[in-house]
Design an enzyme around this catalytic site. Structure first.
Site, PDB file in Angstrom:
ATOM      1  N   PHE A  44     -31.076   3.195  19.558  1.00 57.04           N
ATOM      2  CA  PHE A  44     -32.490   3.521  19.739  1.00 57.04           C
ATOM      3  C   PHE A  44     -32.811   3.573  21.227  1.00 57.04           C
ATOM      4  O   PHE A  44     -32.599   2.602  21.961  1.00 57.04           O
ATOM      5  CB  PHE A  44     -33.377   2.480  19.053  1.00 57.04           C
ATOM      6  CG  PHE A  44     -34.851   2.729  19.224  1.00 57.04           C
ATOM      7  CD1 PHE A  44     -35.442   3.871  18.704  1.00 57.04           C
ATOM      8  CD2 PHE A  44     -35.649   1.817  19.894  1.00 57.04           C
ATOM      9  CE1 PHE A  44     -36.807   4.103  18.850  1.00 57.04           C
ATOM     10  CE2 PHE A  44     -37.015   2.035  20.042  1.00 57.04           C
ATOM     11  CZ  PHE A  44     -37.594   3.182  19.521  1.00 57.04           C
TER      12      PHE A  44
ATOM     13  N   GLU B 255     -26.571  -0.842  30.139  1.00 56.56           N
ATOM     14  CA  GLU B 255     -27.685  -1.669  29.689  1.00 56.56           C
ATOM     15  C   GLU B 255     -27.430  -3.172  29.813  1.00 56.56           C
ATOM     16  O   GLU B 255     -28.341  -3.931  30.167  1.00 56.56           O
ATOM     17  CB  GLU B 255     -28.027  -1.335  28.229  1.00 56.56           C
ATOM     18  CG  GLU B 255     -28.298   0.141  27.970  1.00 56.56           C
ATOM     19  CD  GLU B 255     -29.502   0.659  28.737  1.00 56.56           C
ATOM     20  OE1 GLU B 255     -30.395  -0.150  29.060  1.00 56.56           O
ATOM     21  OE2 GLU B 255     -29.559   1.867  29.024  1.00 56.56           O
TER      22      GLU B 255
END
Length: 232
Positions: free
Chosen positions: A10, A86
């Site tokens: 996502f 990330e």
């Protein structure tokens, strides 16, 4: 996803407009139970050590909904890239939640989501929109200016989901645009857009110039051009 056995991720920040990796299918939609907040600092992409920019994270909030995209990962390289981007560089952790498509054409399916918490070493926490905007306008890093990060995300929203309102994101966007205008900053430069500079030279000829008399002749056509004589 009923017709895919691959992992999906996502995207709710820069992943929506700059994924940085080859992905499979892409679907626009949302996740429940999370709220997007610009509470995470960044010193590797949109800031520098000691002067972090502000980037988005998700905080758990039971009644909230966050819109973004679900991207199908293909191959281990994509996941390795995201883990480095990330987690290693960004200070995020992994969670799994359910994704719902905006058009309701697919049943909900699980997605990987990267979130940052107050335990992250880059955590900056809550701040008023104008305070966040000030940090955004004065921060940049190896991936570009922090202004680009915020405005491209907002622009994506206005285009892909014109009927959806994100109060936190849009309030920061407004303050960023105001500050850019007040300080007379070049928005194109902040957005990473380079303008081509074309050097031109204007040669003026008056009506008595020999060039005027030679117009339409071979001599005029070749004027101001470098020519070489070749001995045959």
């Amino acid at each position: 996803m009923e017709d895919s056995t691959n992992l999906w991720v996502f995207g709710y920040g820069s992943l929506v407009w700059k994924p940085g990796f080859q992905h499979g299918k892409l679907l626009v939609g949302y996740v429940n139970g999370f709220a997007r907040r610009f509470w995470q600092g960044n010193e590797t992409h949109r800031g520098t050590p000691g002067k972090p920019g502000r980037v988005a994270t998700l905080i758990e909030e039971a009644k909230s909904t966050t819109y973004g995209v679900a991207m199908e990962l293909q191959g281990e390289e994509a996941l390795d890239y995201l883990n480095n981007r990330e987690m290693t560089l960004g200070g995020y952790i992994q969670k799994i939640t359910m994704f719902h498509t905006a058009d309701d054409k697919h049943p909900p399916f699980p997605v990987l989501v990267f979130v940052a918490t107050s335990k992250s070493s880059f955590w900056l926490g809550p701040a008023e929109p104008h305070v966040i905007a000030e940090q955004v306008v004065t921060s940049s890093g190896p991936s570009g200016h922090n202004v680009e990060y915020v405005l491209r995300l907002a622009d994506w929203f206005h285009t892909a989901l014109p009927s959806v309102h994100d109060e936190h994101l849009f309030s920061i966007e407004v303050h960023v645009r105001i500050k850019v205008k007040e300080r007379n900053l070049c928005l194109k430069t902040l957005m990473g857009e380079k303008e081509a500079v074309v050097e031109t030279r204007v040669v003026e000829h008056n009506e008595h110039s020999p060039s005027v008399a030679r117009r339409g002749t071979f001599a005029y056509t070749c004027e101001n051009k470098c020519m070489k004589c070749i001995k045959l």
